[in-house]
Design a protein around this motif. Structure first.
Motif, PDB file in Angstrom:
ATOM      1  N   VAL A  44      -2.038   4.266   3.151  1.00 22.83           N
ATOM      2  CA  VAL A  44      -1.013   4.451   2.119  1.00 22.83           C
ATOM      3  C   VAL A  44       0.269   4.981   2.750  1.00 22.83           C
ATOM      4  O   VAL A  44       1.358   4.455   2.514  1.00 22.83           O
ATOM      5  CB  VAL A  44      -1.527   5.409   1.017  1.00 22.83           C
ATOM      6  CG1 VAL A  44      -0.404   5.828   0.089  1.00 22.83           C
ATOM      7  CG2 VAL A  44      -2.654   4.751   0.236  1.00 22.83           C
ATOM      8  N   ILE A  81       2.345   2.949  -3.385  1.00 27.62           N
ATOM      9  CA  ILE A  81       1.317   2.235  -2.628  1.00 27.62           C
ATOM     10  C   ILE A  81      -0.060   2.609  -3.154  1.00 27.62           C
ATOM     11  O   ILE A  81      -0.925   1.754  -3.344  1.00 27.62           O
ATOM     12  CB  ILE A  81       1.417   2.544  -1.121  1.00 27.62           C
ATOM     13  CG1 ILE A  81       2.807   2.219  -0.576  1.00 27.62           C
ATOM     14  CG2 ILE A  81       0.311   1.814  -0.352  1.00 27.62           C
ATOM     15  CD1 ILE A  81       3.215   0.787  -0.686  1.00 27.62           C
ATOM     16  N   SER A  82      -0.248   3.877  -3.419  1.00 22.95           N
ATOM     17  CA  SER A  82      -1.528   4.361  -3.936  1.00 22.95           C
ATOM     18  C   SER A  82      -1.880   3.676  -5.255  1.00 22.95           C
ATOM     19  O   SER A  82      -3.029   3.270  -5.477  1.00 22.95           O
ATOM     20  CB  SER A  82      -1.475   5.878  -4.114  1.00 22.95           C
ATOM     21  OG  SER A  82      -2.704   6.370  -4.530  1.00 22.95           O
ATOM     22  N   TYR A 119      -2.890   0.029  -4.516  1.00 24.49           N
ATOM     23  CA  TYR A 119      -4.234  -0.013  -3.949  1.00 24.49           C
ATOM     24  C   TYR A 119      -5.287   0.272  -5.022  1.00 24.49           C
ATOM     25  O   TYR A 119      -6.313  -0.395  -5.075  1.00 24.49           O
ATOM     26  CB  TYR A 119      -4.377   0.999  -2.819  1.00 24.49           C
ATOM     27  CG  TYR A 119      -3.856   0.545  -1.462  1.00 24.49           C
ATOM     28  CD1 TYR A 119      -3.049  -0.580  -1.310  1.00 24.49           C
ATOM     29  CD2 TYR A 119      -4.184   1.249  -0.317  1.00 24.49           C
ATOM     30  CE1 TYR A 119      -2.580  -0.970  -0.071  1.00 24.49           C
ATOM     31  CE2 TYR A 119      -3.734   0.862   0.934  1.00 24.49           C
ATOM     32  CZ  TYR A 119      -2.934  -0.241   1.051  1.00 24.49           C
ATOM     33  OH  TYR A 119      -2.476  -0.639   2.287  1.00 24.49           O
TER      34      TYR A 119
END
Length: 97
Positions: free
Chosen positions: A38, A52-53, A56
């Motif tokens: 991340v 990003i987290s 994902y």
């Protein structure tokens, strides 16, 4: 790698999700291949790690990726790429060449 368009009406996390999928379809990321962390991807794209987290997390919820604690995040080899390609196409996202 992943291209972000700040004029695109889609949220950044959605662009990241679509970018990861396109890279997987293009063969840049193979089955069971480790994705960037991340923090690493956030630094490369110059965006918040929380973005990003979230990308994902949503990819993991649909089974496209999986996380192994302490090892990283990987492309799921059992994910049906054909169904996902149809989903991307129906949403108007271009497939990778």
């Amino acid at each position: 790698m992943i291209q972000l368009n700040y004029r695109d009406p889609r949220p950044i996390y959605q662009q990241v999700k679509d970018g990861i999928r396109k890279l997987a379809y293009a063969g840049v990321f193979g089955a069971d291949e480790k994705l960037p962390s991340v923090r690493e991807l956030a630094m490369k794209l110059a965006i918040n790690p929380n973005t990003i987290s979230r990308a994902y997390k949503e990819l993991e919820q649909v089974g496209f990726i999986y996380t192994v604690t302490g090892r990283g995040t990987f492309i799921n080899q059992e994910f049906d790429l054909n169904d996902s390609r149809k989903e991307l196409t129906s949403k108007g996202v271009e497939e990778a060449d």
